[in-house]
Design an enzyme around this catalytic site. Structure first.
Site, PDB file in Angstrom:
ATOM      1  N   LYS A  79       0.860  -1.177   0.000  1.00 18.23           N
ATOM      2  CA  LYS A  79       0.000   0.000   0.000  1.00 18.23           C
ATOM      3  C   LYS A  79       0.902   1.234   0.000  1.00 18.23           C
ATOM      4  O   LYS A  79       1.937   1.235   0.680  1.00 18.23           O
ATOM      5  CB  LYS A  79      -0.845  -0.062   1.276  1.00 18.23           C
ATOM      6  CG  LYS A  79      -1.940   0.958   1.408  1.00 18.23           C
ATOM      7  CD  LYS A  79      -2.687   0.712   2.734  1.00 18.23           C
ATOM      8  CE  LYS A  79      -3.865   1.638   2.899  1.00 18.23           C
ATOM      9  NZ  LYS A  79      -4.617   1.344   4.135  1.00 18.23           N
ATOM     10  N   SER A 154      -9.569   0.961   3.009  1.00 12.05           N
ATOM     11  CA  SER A 154      -8.799   1.806   2.140  1.00 12.05           C
ATOM     12  C   SER A 154      -7.816   1.041   1.249  1.00 12.05           C
ATOM     13  O   SER A 154      -7.434   1.540   0.193  1.00 12.05           O
ATOM     14  CB  SER A 154      -8.029   2.838   2.965  1.00 12.05           C
ATOM     15  OG  SER A 154      -7.110   2.219   3.818  1.00 12.05           O
ATOM     16  N   SER A 178      -9.398  -1.539   7.074  1.00 13.76           N
ATOM     17  CA  SER A 178      -8.765  -1.268   5.782  1.00 13.76           C
ATOM     18  C   SER A 178      -8.033  -2.440   5.153  1.00 13.76           C
ATOM     19  O   SER A 178      -7.663  -2.374   3.984  1.00 13.76           O
ATOM     20  CB  SER A 178      -7.805  -0.085   5.903  1.00 13.76           C
ATOM     21  OG  SER A 178      -8.532   1.111   5.905  1.00 13.76           O
TER      22      SER A 178
END
Lengths: 472, 446
Positions: A79, A154, A178
């Site tokens: 990420k 996310s 997330s």
């Protein structure tokens, strides 16, 4: 190389190891193909912020194989909230869109030393603020199972990349869901360990008391193996637990006659019927195969999780974002997106004198009660089985205009985060639209071994790691 | 009409930088005086994305020592909070400090018979330093992050002082105490000790404290602090006599004009939006630390202890100011006991040779002292050294020739510094003879 061959190599470490050791494929050809597929996928799913050049990937792969490093170059993505030395790190935000750090996150440093090969930095909601990647300051990612749907968030780009078989695993971060929610939307395992297991140094902070570094992957065995390699104390993160024992996956024999709790109130009309039916399917599996008893558990404060979270997380976020004051990083504050502005304002409001006691302090107290609910529950049962999400992947644009609806998506993932306990989402099959369905197992602090044992048993029965979308 | 009597009310806030090697939350060097700008920096003290604080245990220990020396109650469990404000020298947008639970609170510092109450002693981090410069004709504000994250301790007193003199006696005692225990260099020139005085004035008959205060900031010497406080008291009394309200203000001091001047008007109360620092787990002071620091003796009590050991009071009072590290004295005591030295004689020897042993190990002092018990009486060595000293100190020679007898004692001192103890009357005579000879020879030349 064919996508089928790439997927075989990223599917499990055993496959990779075997193929590397017996020279079954050419590493440089693999690097080129992998990057080609990532670029191809990018046009449809927009999962990436940065795709590294094939030459660089190949170089790292060759070196790791040559020096026989534990990971043998196994390719992974991260990420884009993780600081990577010399590689642009944006947190999917415009504020940091040109930021190339000259230091490294502990997790990236450790994986590099272990011989993992970083191939890409993935798209997410900016700063981790969201549940769909629609809050990325650059573009929304799409669900590879249906590009009209969100991949979750996310860490949506992370999940999509692993789902397509273009990353063997992904390092992501879970603050209120997330990791678990996008993994659930993309049919993968979303591994959020106990808070404080893996160093957060170099993870761009959202809500520091909740942020937990974890993994998205296909096979629980590989995930636990990787977890053992990267967790543990770090002289740069004071919140990491000093004495951590290696996590051992419980063998089937140790699962016998365990007790699993469930919260009856949640199996109501707010949860998509597919998820409820999968819940019963999994419950029956454990009861029939391991004589596991399912027990109703009352958690009186579970319902307040969302409210508490949306006080505490923005409060900490507003503080963590204070450093992007327009003096550094070359971008002024008007580059903040709507959700970031919303959370900065919410957080400042909750911390302002006059409101502090009513909001921030109150929320801290309720967080304590939620924590105690979990502690009490784990005196009666060994783990909890919960939905991971109330629905399967929703439409792009469906909730982006209504932040509260978006927030509700994390209703099952937030309470374990507030308690700091581990939660792992795992795939259970597909719904009537062909979208992945997942559930979540939650256990006491440091119970990853038990949770992984339960998931391994289930995984062996339906082999969800063999599932792929049609993309790229 | 009788004149109203006014009484000053003064409180002090003192910041001291701890003398640890590393900064408070990272491994960068803490020393920043005259260092090249931005040399001792890393992602943590630059506040870069993803960087996290890792507390320096030694700094916490030293803060505990300060709290103990100031007879504070101790919070064995404390925490750090983020104090938010925007300023270019604060890269994270907040300063880490101890707001809710200071490490020490409710203490006092006793000076003679008065116990000056201490409100709190807490740990925090220093900010970066701004330098306003003209670069290529452009007025620029440059930021030097060497100081960012240096461990800082804030000591806050109650408003317990009623004169500048009292305040300065307190500050000097505090400086000595902290130097003595080697927790801070307390060097005002280098900025490792910074003073702020809160001054207000009330009617002597009023029991209540005034409802305003004037903060005197950025004053870097005891002398100026005293002058500033005195000026401020007079200024405020004048205003009160004219029945004028005194605004809440921060004022600086101009030593040339000898007066204070307004720096900024204080907003009602700045909202710092304190937030528990989630990146640092609660601080639990180890039991062993609490035990070890329990019986720390403040320097003024130590003085008595040393006198009781047999040091002459007049001597030790002077020496304590000069040799201001407790560990030095401890080592000296070890030697004294081991070698059975007379403290009185040693004390007088040290008093005579103060500057010679400054910053030198105690063992060297003892060695020289014992050697000095033997008077150097080698006439060849004496003659040679006298010649050398005369050559090296033309000013003293000139002074003597001009009739200043004092110069002889100066030259004797130089000689002693070079070769140790000598028979003073004999050597003075030798120097005098040598100089007189010089005089006659130079006379004969002219």
């Amino acid at each position: 190389m064919k996508i089928k061959d790439i997927r075989h190599l990223t599917q499990s470490f055993a496959n990779w190891q075997k193929a590397v050791k017996s020279n079954q494929f050419d590493l440089s050809e693999f690097s080129r193909s992998l990057v080609d597929y990532m670029h191809q996928a990018q046009t449809k799913t927009q999962s990436y912020i940065t795709i590294l050049p094939p030459a660089e990937i190949n170089k790292k792969l060759q070196a790791a194989v040559k020096s026989n490093k534990p990971l043998l170059g196994w390719p992974f993505s991260m990420k884009d909230i993780f600081i990577t030395k010399g590689i642009k790190t944006t947190a999917s935000s415009k504020i940091l869109q040109d930021f190339v750090p000259n230091y490294d996150s502990t997790i990236h440093q450790r994986l590099s030393r272990l011989g993992g090969t970083l191939t890409a930095k993935t798209n997410s909601d900016a700063w981790g603020f969201g549940a769909s990647t629609e809050n990325s300051d650059f573009y929304s990612s799409k669900n590879p199972y249906d590009t009209n749907k969100v991949p979750g968030g996310s860490s949506g780009g992370s999940a999509a990349s692993v789902a397509m078989g273009l990353s063997a695993f992904d390092i992501a971060e879970d603050t209120g869901g997330s990791i678990r929610q996008p993994a659930a939307f993309c049919g993968l395992i979303g591994f959020k360990p106990t808070y404080g297991s893996i160093s957060r140094y170099g993870a761009i902070a959202f809500s520091s008391s909740l942020d937990t570094v974890g993994l998205i992957g296909r096979d629980i065995k590989d995930i636990v193996w990787l977890f053992n390699q990267v967790k543990g104390p770090d002289q740069k993160d004071a919140t990491v637990y000093p004495d951590q024992k290696p996590t051992k996956i419980y063998p089937a024999s140790r699962l016998k006659a365990k007790k699993i709790g469930y919260i009856p109130g949640f199996l109501d009309e707010n949860v998509q019927p597919d998820i409820i039916s999968h819940f019963h399917k999994v419950k029956d599996f454990y009861t029939n195969n391991f004589n596991i008893e399912f027990v109703e558990i009352n958690m009186p404060h579970f319902d307040y999780g969302l409210a508490v979270y949306y006080i505490l997380a923005p409060a900490e976020a507003s503080s963590n974002l204070a450093r992007y004051d327009g003096l550094r990083y070359g971008r002024s504050r008007d580059q903040f997106g709507h959700e970031a502005i919303r959370r900065i304002l919410l957080g400042n409001f909750a911390l302002a004198s006059g409101y502090y006691d009513a909001y921030y302090l109150k929320a801290l107290k309720v967080r304590r009660l939620i924590y105690q609910d979990f502690i009490q529950a784990f005196k009666k049962v060994d783990a909890l089985l919960l939905p991971a999400t109330p629905t399967t992947a929703f439409d792009l644009g469906e909730k982006s205009q209504d932040p509260l609806q978006m927030y509700l998506n994390d209703i099952f993932t937030i309470p374990p985060s507030l308690a700091g306990v581990p939660g792992i989402s795992f795939p259970t099959g597909f719904d009537s639209q062909g979208l992945p369905v997942s559930l979540q197992l939650v256990g006491p602090h440091f119970s990853e071994g038990l949770l992984a044992g339960l998931i391994l048993a289930w995984q062996q029965s339906i082999k969800p790691y063999l599932n792929y979308p049609n993309l790229p | 009409m009788t004149k109203i009597k006014y009484q000053p009310v003064i409180g002090l806030e003192i910041h001291v930088e701890l003398n640890t090697k590393a900064k408070m939350f990272c491994h960068c060097l803490a020393s920043h005086f005259q260092a090249k700008p931005n040399q001792n920096v890393c992602p943590v003290c630059l506040g870069l994305p993803g960087a996290m604080p890792y507390p320096n245990k030694l700094a916490l220990y030293k803060t505990l020592v300060i709290a103990r020396l100031l007879n504070c109650q101790i919070n064995p469990a404390s925490s750090f909070e983020r104090k938010h404000y925007f300023y270019p020298d604060l890269p994270k947008g907040y300063q880490l400090t101890q707001y809710i639970k200071p490490l020490g609170y409710n203490g006092y510092l006793q000076i003679e018979d008065i116990k000056y109450p201490i409100r709190r002693v807490h740990q925090e981090e220093d900010t970066a330093k701004l330098k306003h410069q003209i670069v290529n004709g452009q007025k620029l504000s440059l930021v030097d992050f060497n100081r960012s994250g240096v461990p800082l301790v804030e000591i806050v007193t109650e408003p317990a002082f009623s004169s500048a003199r009292q305040a300065v006696v307190f500050l000097k005692t505090l400086q000595k105490l902290l130097r003595f225990h080697q927790v801070s260099d307390c060097d005002m020139e280098k900025g490792s000790m910074r003073l702020e005085a809160n001054v207000s004035v009330k009617k002597a008959s009023d029991a209540k404290l005034p409802d305003y205060k004037v903060e005197l900031k950025n004053i870097n010497s005891f002398k100026f602090t005293a002058e500033a406080i005195d000026y401020e008291i007079k200024r405020q009394i004048k205003l009160l006599e004219k029945s004028k309200a005194i605004p809440q203000q921060t004022r600086g001091y101009d030593p040339k004009l000898k007066r204070t001047f307004p720096q900024r008007q204080k907003e009602e109360a700045h909202d710092y939006k304190y937030l528990l620092e989630p990146d640092i787990p609660p601080i639990h002071l180890p039991k062993s630390w609490l035990e070890e620091t329990k019986n720390l003796t403040p320097a003024n009590q130590l003085l008595q202890e040393w006198i009781n050991k047999g040091w002459p009071e007049s001597v030790v009072k002077i020496l304590f100011t000069h040799f201001d590290h407790l560990s030095w004295w401890r080592k000296l005591e070890e030697q004294i006991i081991k070698k059975q030295i007379d403290r009185k004689k040693l004390g007088h020897f040290l008093l005579k040779n103060k500057s010679r042993y400054y910053l030198k190990p105690a063992s060297q002092l003892v060695q020289d002292f014992l050697a000095g018990q033997h008077v150097v009486d080698d006439s060849k060595l004496l003659t040679q050294t006298i010649d050398q000293i005369i050559k090296d100190n033309p000013q003293a020679v000139e002074d003597f020739l001009a009739g200043k007898q004092q110069a002889l004692y100066f030259l004797l001192g130089r000689l002693r510094y070079k070769i140790g103890n000598v028979d003073a009357p004999k050597v003075i005579k030798m120097i005098k003879d040598r100089l007189t000879k010089l005089k006659t020879s130079s006379n004969s030349l002219t």
